[in-house]
Design a protein around this motif. Structure first.
Motif, PDB file in Angstrom:
ATOM      1  N   VAL A  78       0.837  -1.207   0.000  1.00 58.22           N
ATOM      2  CA  VAL A  78       0.000   0.000   0.000  1.00 58.22           C
ATOM      3  C   VAL A  78       0.865   1.249   0.000  1.00 58.22           C
ATOM      4  O   VAL A  78       0.598   2.225  -0.715  1.00 58.22           O
ATOM      5  CB  VAL A  78      -0.948  -0.004   1.215  1.00 58.22           C
ATOM      6  N   GLU A  79       1.939   1.236   0.797  1.00 60.43           N
ATOM      7  CA  GLU A  79       2.804   2.409   0.907  1.00 60.43           C
ATOM      8  C   GLU A  79       3.601   2.670  -0.366  1.00 60.43           C
ATOM      9  O   GLU A  79       4.073   3.795  -0.584  1.00 60.43           O
ATOM     10  CB  GLU A  79       3.756   2.229   2.094  1.00 60.43           C
ATOM     11  N   LEU A  80       3.750   1.647  -1.221  1.00 57.80           N
ATOM     12  CA  LEU A  80       4.498   1.827  -2.464  1.00 57.80           C
ATOM     13  C   LEU A  80       3.692   2.589  -3.524  1.00 57.80           C
ATOM     14  O   LEU A  80       4.268   3.110  -4.475  1.00 57.80           O
ATOM     15  CB  LEU A  80       4.915   0.460  -3.033  1.00 57.80           C
ATOM     16  N   PHE A  81       2.378   2.658  -3.339  1.00 57.23           N
ATOM     17  CA  PHE A  81       1.525   3.303  -4.331  1.00 57.23           C
ATOM     18  C   PHE A  81       1.312   4.773  -3.986  1.00 57.23           C
ATOM     19  O   PHE A  81       1.455   5.185  -2.834  1.00 57.23           O
ATOM     20  CB  PHE A  81       0.173   2.594  -4.400  1.00 57.23           C
ATOM     21  N   GLU A  82       0.945   5.550  -5.006  1.00 54.95           N
ATOM     22  CA  GLU A  82       0.598   6.946  -4.787  1.00 54.95           C
ATOM     23  C   GLU A  82      -0.710   7.039  -4.009  1.00 54.95           C
ATOM     24  O   GLU A  82      -1.484   6.077  -3.939  1.00 54.95           O
ATOM     25  CB  GLU A  82       0.443   7.668  -6.137  1.00 54.95           C
ATOM     26  N   ALA A  92     -10.211  -2.644  -4.307  1.00 53.06           N
ATOM     27  CA  ALA A  92     -10.074  -3.898  -5.047  1.00 53.06           C
ATOM     28  C   ALA A  92      -9.839  -5.084  -4.126  1.00 53.06           C
ATOM     29  O   ALA A  92     -10.241  -6.204  -4.442  1.00 53.06           O
ATOM     30  CB  ALA A  92      -8.934  -3.790  -6.056  1.00 53.06           C
ATOM     31  N   ALA A  93      -9.196  -4.827  -3.010  1.00 49.27           N
ATOM     32  CA  ALA A  93      -8.885  -5.913  -2.074  1.00 49.27           C
ATOM     33  C   ALA A  93      -9.403  -5.556  -0.680  1.00 49.27           C
ATOM     34  O   ALA A  93      -8.684  -5.702   0.318  1.00 49.27           O
ATOM     35  CB  ALA A  93      -7.385  -6.170  -2.050  1.00 49.27           C
ATOM     36  N   ALA A  94     -10.636  -5.112  -0.622  1.00 48.72           N
ATOM     37  CA  ALA A  94     -11.196  -4.585   0.628  1.00 48.72           C
ATOM     38  C   ALA A  94     -11.156  -5.603   1.754  1.00 48.72           C
ATOM     39  O   ALA A  94     -10.802  -5.279   2.894  1.00 48.72           O
ATOM     40  CB  ALA A  94     -12.628  -4.115   0.391  1.00 48.72           C
ATOM     41  N   GLU A  95     -11.507  -6.860   1.455  1.00 52.94           N
ATOM     42  CA  GLU A  95     -11.576  -7.856   2.528  1.00 52.94           C
ATOM     43  C   GLU A  95     -10.196  -8.233   3.055  1.00 52.94           C
ATOM     44  O   GLU A  95     -10.079  -8.818   4.141  1.00 52.94           O
ATOM     45  CB  GLU A  95     -12.294  -9.103   2.034  1.00 52.94           C
ATOM     46  N   LEU A  96      -9.139  -7.893   2.314  1.00 55.67           N
ATOM     47  CA  LEU A  96      -7.777  -8.187   2.775  1.00 55.67           C
ATOM     48  C   LEU A  96      -7.199  -7.059   3.606  1.00 55.67           C
ATOM     49  O   LEU A  96      -6.153  -7.219   4.239  1.00 55.67           O
ATOM     50  CB  LEU A  96      -6.863  -8.459   1.574  1.00 55.67           C
ATOM     51  N   MET A  97      -7.848  -5.901   3.589  1.00 55.94           N
ATOM     52  CA  MET A  97      -7.354  -4.760   4.377  1.00 55.94           C
ATOM     53  C   MET A  97      -7.809  -4.916   5.825  1.00 55.94           C
ATOM     54  O   MET A  97      -8.661  -4.199   6.329  1.00 55.94           O
ATOM     55  CB  MET A  97      -7.872  -3.446   3.781  1.00 55.94           C
ATOM     56  N   SER A  98      -7.239  -5.911   6.466  1.00 58.19           N
ATOM     57  CA  SER A  98      -7.648  -6.257   7.822  1.00 58.19           C
ATOM     58  C   SER A  98      -7.024  -5.306   8.838  1.00 58.19           C
ATOM     59  O   SER A  98      -6.210  -4.439   8.510  1.00 58.19           O
ATOM     60  CB  SER A  98      -7.205  -7.690   8.133  1.00 58.19           C
ATOM     61  N   ALA A  99      -7.406  -5.506  10.087  1.00 57.05           N
ATOM     62  CA  ALA A  99      -6.838  -4.706  11.165  1.00 57.05           C
ATOM     63  C   ALA A  99      -5.333  -4.898  11.259  1.00 57.05           C
ATOM     64  O   ALA A  99      -4.592  -3.972  11.599  1.00 57.05           O
ATOM     65  CB  ALA A  99      -7.503  -5.084  12.486  1.00 57.05           C
ATOM     66  N   ASP A 100      -4.852  -6.105  10.951  1.00 59.07           N
ATOM     67  CA  ASP A 100      -3.407  -6.361  10.990  1.00 59.07           C
ATOM     68  C   ASP A 100      -2.669  -5.514   9.967  1.00 59.07           C
ATOM     69  O   ASP A 100      -1.580  -5.017  10.228  1.00 59.07           O
ATOM     70  CB  ASP A 100      -3.131  -7.842  10.711  1.00 59.07           C
ATOM     71  N   VAL A 101      -3.264  -5.355   8.797  1.00 57.95           N
ATOM     72  CA  VAL A 101      -2.656  -4.527   7.758  1.00 57.95           C
ATOM     73  C   VAL A 101      -2.652  -3.067   8.182  1.00 57.95           C
ATOM     74  O   VAL A 101      -1.635  -2.373   8.068  1.00 57.95           O
ATOM     75  CB  VAL A 101      -3.410  -4.688   6.422  1.00 57.95           C
ATOM     76  N   ILE A 102      -3.776  -2.594   8.680  1.00 54.60           N
ATOM     77  CA  ILE A 102      -3.886  -1.200   9.106  1.00 54.60           C
ATOM     78  C   ILE A 102      -2.878  -0.891  10.197  1.00 54.60           C
ATOM     79  O   ILE A 102      -2.246   0.178  10.206  1.00 54.60           O
ATOM     80  CB  ILE A 102      -5.321  -0.908   9.600  1.00 54.60           C
ATOM     81  N   ALA A 103      -2.680  -1.813  11.129  1.00 58.96           N
ATOM     82  CA  ALA A 103      -1.741  -1.596  12.233  1.00 58.96           C
ATOM     83  C   ALA A 103      -0.307  -1.474  11.746  1.00 58.96           C
ATOM     84  O   ALA A 103       0.523  -0.834  12.394  1.00 58.96           O
ATOM     85  CB  ALA A 103      -1.854  -2.729  13.249  1.00 58.96           C
ATOM     86  N   GLU A 104       0.001  -2.090  10.606  1.00 54.39           N
ATOM     87  CA  GLU A 104       1.374  -2.075  10.089  1.00 54.39           C
ATOM     88  C   GLU A 104       1.668  -0.854   9.217  1.00 54.39           C
ATOM     89  O   GLU A 104       2.822  -0.602   8.880  1.00 54.39           O
ATOM     90  CB  GLU A 104       1.635  -3.341   9.261  1.00 54.39           C
ATOM     91  N   LEU A 105       0.640  -0.099   8.848  1.00 54.93           N
ATOM     92  CA  LEU A 105       0.836   1.006   7.919  1.00 54.93           C
ATOM     93  C   LEU A 105       1.606   2.165   8.555  1.00 54.93           C
ATOM     94  O   LEU A 105       1.527   2.405   9.766  1.00 54.93           O
ATOM     95  CB  LEU A 105      -0.518   1.526   7.429  1.00 54.93           C
TER      96      LEU A 105
END
Length: 484
Positions: A78-82, A92-105
């Motif tokens: 996610v961080e690699l994109f504009e 496009a990948a809404a169900e994969l944007m879990s809390a674990d992903v958000i915490a790592e951003l």
């Protein structure tokens, strides 16, 4: 907040969701030849595939490409994109944007994504996160956005989050984990073990158990290893460690990191103003704090602000330009000194050739000493008790450095120009390096004594002192010696 369960066992509120380390049962395939290079970074060609799929609006293909990734890798992706592409990727990948992903951003990227999502969607993510991660997610949002999201959160979780947000930023109250186990002091080891087995609402991970009195004040700790090796009939008060490190909720995170490092702590109790146990800090959280503080000091020394490549351009500009303006002011001071000796420079052009060398070497020497001093202050190694000893030490180091560099530059100048000029530049070099060494210590110490962060503005003043003294010493000695 901790609450009493089964009359005796006191357990803090559980995390907002189960530990996400399992990641929905997906295999941990962070090392993958197709997606990762030898340094475990996402390959450019893999990122390009996802970008092409997004451009072609092939959301299913995007989902399939991303699905095998570890949450930390999805965050990196996610961080690699504009910024505008991130919303498309998230959709496009809404169900994969879990809390674990958000915490790592990254903080800036996460804030952008939270603002783009509806309040109920963010609330669902918040409820899946550990408490400290949930607080970190919400703390940078506007108050209106915070309230809108908290309104969608379960009342018990909302109360815990609001309690954490009531503490100042970067304090133990914000960072602490409310997921801990505490028991009353009258229990035996056997009774404790039975309760731990019967209690179904325990923390997911814990290394020690806090023993508290009737007012919920911590009176000792018991490591799990002690409990397992102790006979059942022994009282906790006979085996617990009474000498424990207590963390006030208002303690700054930098001081907190130093305490863990100094005393080799794995975890420590956090207490409120009345001395009640309200949370714990664990070493895994403190490791992040130490890394964050170390990076912050380095960036402050350079005047680069947060130094985050995801920081908005306007914020990056604002944080950096003010120090460049300050440096411009210090450069004017050096130029004014040069102007004082303009006539001498006109008579002997060699002065113009050599004086940048004196200033440059002095500046480097000052920066070296300043970096050591700022780190020592941050690590509590440089205090009021040993300031003058450290000043004396750095003075001796500066003298040795000055003599060494003076001999080298003096001989070279004598061979190229004249012996007299060689003596002048050698003397100026010794003076400037000694002054630089003194400034490198005294400037940060002075800022620290005034209650200011020595990493923020020390470099500006040290540079001004070393440049000005370098020019003044060299040009002044040249005039005084009569060589011009």
């Amino acid at each position: 907040m901790a609450s009493e369960r089964d009359e005796d066992l006191l357990v803090a509120d559980p995390p907002l969701a189960e530990d996400a380390a399992h990641h929905d049962g997906r295999p941990d395939d962070r090392i993958d030849d197709e997606r990762h290079d030898e340094e475990n970074r996402l390959k450019p060609e893999f990122v390009r595939k996802i970008r092409n799929a997004l451009d072609a609006e092939e959301n299913e293909a995007v989902h399939d490409l991303i699905e095998p990734l570890h949450p930390a890798d999805i965050a990196d992706l996610v961080e690699l994109f504009e910024r505008d592409e991130r919303d498309q990727l998230a959709a496009a990948a809404a169900e994969l944007m879990s809390a674990d992903v958000i915490a790592e951003l990254n903080d800036h990227v996460r804030e952008d994504m939270m603002e783009a999502l509806p309040a109920d969607a963010v609330a669902a993510i918040v409820e899946e996160l550990e408490m400290d991660d949930a607080v970190q997610l919400l703390e940078d949002l506007d108050e209106d956005d915070q309230q809108a999201i908290l309104a969608e959160v379960e009342p018990e979780d909302r109360a815990a989050i609001e309690s954490a947000l009531s503490y100042p930023e970067e304090t133990a109250g914000r960072l602490m984990n409310r997921n801990f186990v505490a028991v009353p002091e009258h229990l035996t080891v056997g009774a404790l073990i039975d309760m731990l087995r019967d209690e179904g609402d325990l923390a997911n991970d814990f290394w020690e158990i806090f023993v508290v009195d009737h007012k919920h004040h911590p009176v000792g700790t018991c490591l799990l290893s002690w409990i397992l090796r102790t006979p059942r009939n022994i009282k906790l008060t006979d085996v617990m460690k009474r000498d424990q490190t207590l963390i006030p909720v208002t303690m700054d995170q930098e001081e907190l990191g130093l305490m863990f490092q100094k005393y080799g702590l794995i975890s420590a109790a956090v207490i409120d103003e009345s001395g009640r146990l309200v949370g714990q800090m664990t070493v895994d959280d403190v490791v992040h704090i130490i890394a964050e503080e170390a990076g912050e000091d380095v960036l402050l020394l350079s005047g680069a602000g947060e130094g985050d490549i995801n920081e908005p351009i306007r914020e990056a500009y604002g944080s950096r330009v003010r120090w460049l303006i300050a440096n411009l002011g210090t450069a004017v001071v050096g130029s004014a000194i040069i102007a004082m000796f303009g006539a001498a420079i006109e008579k002997l052009v060699a002065l113009a050739v050599l004086m940048p060398i004196v200033a440059s070497i002095g500046g480097n020497a000052g920066t070296q000493t300043m970096a050591v001093a700022v780190r020592a202050i941050a690590m509590n190694q440089l205090t009021r008790a040993n300031t003058w000893r450290i000043v004396g030490r750095e003075l001796r180091v500066a003298l040795l450095n000055g003599v060494t560099i003076a001999v080298l530059i003096g001989l070279a100048t004598a061979a190229i120009f004249t012996p007299e000029l060689g003596v002048v530049i050698a003397a100026a070099m010794v003076i400037n390096i000694i002054v630089s060494g003194m400034a490198g210590v005294l400037v940060p110490v002075t800022f620290e004594r005034l209650g200011q962060d020595p990493a923020v503005a020390s470099s500006v003043f040290v540079t001004m002192i070393t440049d000005s003294m370098g020019f003044f010493a060299f040009l002044g000695l040249a005039v005084a010696s009569g060589i011009v």
